[in-house]
Each structure stands twice: as structure tokens, then as C-alpha cells.
Design an enzyme around this catalytic site. Structure first.
Site, PDB file in Angstrom:
ATOM      1  N   ASP A 152      30.262  38.767  40.001  1.00 14.95           N
ATOM      2  CA  ASP A 152      29.711  38.112  41.190  1.00 14.95           C
ATOM      3  C   ASP A 152      28.478  37.323  40.788  1.00 14.95           C
ATOM      4  O   ASP A 152      28.001  37.442  39.656  1.00 14.95           O
ATOM      5  CB  ASP A 152      29.400  39.132  42.299  1.00 14.95           C
ATOM      6  N   TYR A 167      24.703  35.775  40.174  1.00 18.64           N
ATOM      7  CA  TYR A 167      23.379  36.354  39.920  1.00 18.64           C
ATOM      8  C   TYR A 167      22.685  36.598  41.255  1.00 18.64           C
ATOM      9  O   TYR A 167      22.770  35.782  42.171  1.00 18.64           O
ATOM     10  CB  TYR A 167      22.530  35.395  39.079  1.00 18.64           C
ATOM     11  N   PHE A 211      27.976  32.566  35.679  1.00 16.70           N
ATOM     12  CA  PHE A 211      27.118  32.701  34.499  1.00 16.70           C
ATOM     13  C   PHE A 211      26.134  31.545  34.293  1.00 16.70           C
ATOM     14  O   PHE A 211      25.245  31.637  33.461  1.00 16.70           O
ATOM     15  CB  PHE A 211      27.952  32.900  33.219  1.00 16.70           C
ATOM     16  N   HIS A 235      32.047  43.100  29.835  1.00 14.94           N
ATOM     17  CA  HIS A 235      31.168  42.101  30.449  1.00 14.94           C
ATOM     18  C   HIS A 235      29.982  41.822  29.518  1.00 14.94           C
ATOM     19  O   HIS A 235      29.531  42.720  28.794  1.00 14.94           O
ATOM     20  CB  HIS A 235      30.670  42.629  31.799  1.00 14.94           C
TER      21      HIS A 235
END
Length: 215
Positions: free
Chosen positions: A59, A61, A72, A180
Site C-alpha cells: 500500500d 507510503y 514505491f 518485500h
């Protein structure tokens, strides 16, 4: 089909109407990310017909002035730890220094869809919108791409992204799966996974122009 046609179709579905009500209420009551106008920013920069790669995260930031609708990517000077780790792996994988300015729009314009499984988040509360219905939307995005009759690379980072793997059964596509890039998990399989070189090797093998990962 173009993304705007797909999104307009989704907006007519019952799940989306519930999703929109929840998201609108959140944005009216709280600070949320990304800015409301940028929720679908990834789909404006990466045309469906130009799509080569899907990078799937969790999801957005959840700190101020970071998320802008591309998974990202940030438009601020202070880089989030996940992005720092992505740059580290990119540099290690490709053997070159990386210009670390945070903005990944240059990848989106080359056909890399930077997508999260959930497209919105409340400020300071990671994954706070995970049960709002975004999974239905992003499942349908992935299912649509899965049907495309040309090679596409799916890079799945983290458990929420890995759950989408069940939707991918087209033998023309390549799936690259790892932990991740978050500091909590990067050392459990993200570092050393070489997703960038593997992607380009696959694209070149299939006669497709590779991605210029490094500016």
C-alpha cells in the site's frame, strides 16, 4: 482497451460504490495518501498497450509528502527505507551506481506499472485501508493483464502481492517473487533476488526492448 475504459467499468460495479464511499469518507475526515487526485496516477503514466512489467507492492507510503500514486516512488528528498533498499538491490543487481532521487516516473513511462494491492492509506497508519475493497479492484487489474497475449513480467514483493499469484496462469508471462523491500523483510529474500536483471533477460529473450532501470 485503455485504462480509463477499465476503470470506468469498475466504477459501475457494486463493490466499487462501497469502496468509493469508504475512501471518500476517509479523505473527508482524515489526512490520507496519496492526494485524492493521484490515486490512479500509475494508470495515467503507463499505458496498457505499452505495458511490459508490473511491480506489485502492498500500500502507499503513509507519511506526509511521500506517496504520489506510484508504488514505491516519492517526490521528496528523504527516501523511505523500502525505496533505499530497492536502490541497493538495483545497484547490486546491475553493477552500477543508481541516481537516488526517489522519483520512479521514468520507469512508469517505459511500461512499468508501479502498483500497490491497496491504493490509499490513512496518514501514519500503514495498511489501514486494506479491507475497503481495493483487493477487488487490483485483482481485476491483474486478471486483465494476465489475459494479454504477449510476455509481461510480474514482480511480486511481499505477502499481499504474492496472493495475486493465483490470478496468473498465462504461460507467456514471467513471475518474479520475493520478500518485500521493507527493512523488516529485505534480508529474508529481497536482497539478492536480482529482479531487474531477470526482467531484462526475459524481455530481451522475447524480443522486447529492456527497461532502463538506471537513469
Amino acid at each position: 482497451m485503455e485504462w480509463k475504459d477499465f476503470i470506468n467499468e469498475e466504477k459501475q460495479k457494486p463493490y466499487y460504490k462501497v469502496l468509493k464511499e469508504k475512501v471518500d469518507e476517509e479523505y473527508n475526515k482524515y489526512l490520507c495518501h496519496p492526494d485524492y487526485k493521484n490515486i490512479y496516477h500509475a494508470f495515467t503514466l503507463t499505458k496498457l498497450n505499452d505495458l511490459k512489467v508490473v511491480i506489485l507492492g502492498q500500500d502507499p507510503y503513509h507519511e506526509p509528502n511521500q506517496a504520489h500514486g506510484l508504488a514505491f516512488s516519492v517526490l521528496c528528498e528523504k527516501l523511505p527505507p523500502s525505496l533505499v533498499n530497492i536502490y541497493k538491490e538495483m545497484s547490486s543487481d546491475l553493477g552500477k551506481p543508481v541516481k537516488q532521487d526517489g522519483n520512479l516516473e521514468y520507469l512508469a513511462r517505459q511500461g512499468v506499472l508501479l502498483l500497490n494491492t491497496t491504493l490509499t492509506v490513512r496518514d501514519g497508519l500503514a495498511y489501514s485501508h486494506k479491507d475497503y475493497g481495493w483487493d477487488y479492484f487490483t485483482d481485476n487489474v491483474i486478471s486483465l493483464i494476465n489475459q494479454i497475449d504477449r510476455p509481461i513480467v510480474f514482480i511480486l514483493w511481499g505477502a499481499p502481492a504474492a496472493k495475486k499469484k493465483k490470478l496468473l496462469n498465462n504461460p507467456k508471462h514471467l513471475i518474479i517473487e520475493s520478500a518485500h523491500p521493507s527493512p523488516l523483510s529485505a534480508y529474508r529474500g529481497f536482497f539478492g533476488s536480482k529482479p531487474f536483471s531477470k526482467t531484462n533477460d526475459f524481455l530481451i529473450k522475447n524480443g522486447i526492448t529492456p527497461i532502463n532501470w538506471i537513469k
